[in-house]
Design a protein around this motif. Sequence first.
Motif, PDB file in Angstrom:
ATOM      1  N   ARG A 152       0.902  -1.229   0.161  1.00  0.00           N
ATOM      2  CA  ARG A 152      -0.010  -0.113  -0.112  1.00  0.00           C
ATOM      3  C   ARG A 152       0.864   0.992   0.005  1.00  0.00           C
ATOM      4  NH1 ARG A 152      -5.190   0.874   1.424  1.00  0.00           N
ATOM      5  NH2 ARG A 152      -5.531  -1.307   2.070  1.00  0.00           N
ATOM      6  N   PRO A 155      -3.259   1.912  -3.881  1.00  0.00           N
ATOM      7  CA  PRO A 155      -4.840   1.797  -3.790  1.00  0.00           C
ATOM      8  C   PRO A 155      -6.021   2.278  -4.812  1.00  0.00           C
ATOM      9  CG  PRO A 155      -3.453   2.581  -1.652  1.00  0.00           C
ATOM     10  CD  PRO A 155      -2.675   2.684  -2.932  1.00  0.00           C
ATOM     11  N   HIS A 204      -9.000  -4.363  -4.093  1.00  0.00           N
ATOM     12  CA  HIS A 204      -8.537  -5.360  -3.055  1.00  0.00           C
ATOM     13  C   HIS A 204      -9.662  -6.247  -3.034  1.00  0.00           C
ATOM     14  CE1 HIS A 204      -6.730  -6.899   0.622  1.00  0.00           C
ATOM     15  NE2 HIS A 204      -7.792  -6.854   1.085  1.00  0.00           N
ATOM     16  N   PHE A 221      -4.485  -8.363  -4.113  1.00  0.00           N
ATOM     17  CA  PHE A 221      -4.547  -7.925  -2.656  1.00  0.00           C
ATOM     18  C   PHE A 221      -3.428  -6.684  -2.266  1.00  0.00           C
ATOM     19  CE2 PHE A 221      -5.684 -12.473  -2.647  1.00  0.00           C
ATOM     20  CZ  PHE A 221      -7.031 -12.517  -1.882  1.00  0.00           C
ATOM     21  N   VAL A 222      -3.929  -5.849  -1.548  1.00  0.00           N
ATOM     22  CA  VAL A 222      -3.170  -4.892  -0.994  1.00  0.00           C
ATOM     23  C   VAL A 222      -2.540  -4.912   0.355  1.00  0.00           C
ATOM     24  CG1 VAL A 222      -2.924  -2.281  -0.699  1.00  0.00           C
ATOM     25  CG2 VAL A 222      -4.685  -3.045  -2.335  1.00  0.00           C
TER      26      VAL A 222
END
Length: 358
Positions: A277, A282, A287, A292-293
């Motif tokens: 992140r 973002p 997400h 996935f962050v």
Amino acid sequence: MRIAQVSPLFESVPPKTYGGTERVVSYLTEELVRQGHDVTLFASGDSITSARLIATVPQSMRSVGASTNAYLAMQTVQMGQVLEMAHAFDIVHFHTGFAHFPSAAHLKTPHLTTVHDRQDLAEYRPLYLQYDQEPLISISNSQRAAQPSAYWTDTVYHGLPEDLFAFSPKHEGYLAFLGRISPEKRVDRAIEIAIRCETPIYVAAKVDGVYEDYFMERIKPLLSHPLVHFLGEVGGADKWRLLAHAKALLFPIDWPEPFGLVMIEAMACGTPVVAYRNGAVPEVMEHGVTGFVVTNQDEAVAAAMRVDELDRRVCRAAFERRFTVERMTEHYLRVYHRLMNRQAKVADLRQVAGERHG
């Protein structure tokens, strides 16, 4: 519309291997031509384009090992070429940093500059205070946040041709890292994630001369692990194969990434991304949809173990919805028209003022 695209001379347009800025310039230029616009591209002579090419140098300057002084000298020559021809264009679009600001500030032709680099440097503040009327485009909202005094006219996300990277419904069980070897890109994190996941990783990375010592001291020892496969720089079909067949792309950056083109290249293949992140991540990532962050290595390892839960078709659909070259180009065209209309109004006001005082 008569449009000038002014590219850096460091890489060709498009670059043969690594090079985000020139790649985006190429996508935009070709799409504008496809839509029927009259486009002139100022770039190195080894560029490949359907636009009219004005070549300041015969070859990209990295390919001939040009010095920084040589690059600055030829960038100045390029700016002179643009100024001489500016009257022939409806709009001039710069992608060349900020060295052109003093000259561009006096251009009567509408113009704008897309800022492709990080902006969180304090030394830039006097620059933007001095040239606070130069129209700028950010490539993410996070990029512009550090320089509130600059004249940000819009944020335009990068886009790719829809058919550039074919969708791959299945992967071959390995993780991938694609970028350059530098401390902020954190290939060391990517290798650690793969080893902890007991999963092979293919590392496709450019080694800049300035980071040769870093590579030899910090990264090269990590490449001896049996799970790690170092490919060097890749491009074209090799890049597609690497991304399309990967279980996930690892993007464990440690800097305010302005955009992160490789993330949407992976999405176009249907390949999810595990990204830290930082910077634009973002904004680009969804997400739980396109990957996935994460915020640390434990989260990154857990995310990499879960990527098979994500639907690769949904990942591709997110790319088609948000990051195509058509979407990027239409956004830029709206900006072009807005700036042209503003310039026309200013010219009208000046004419009226002149008649009143005549």
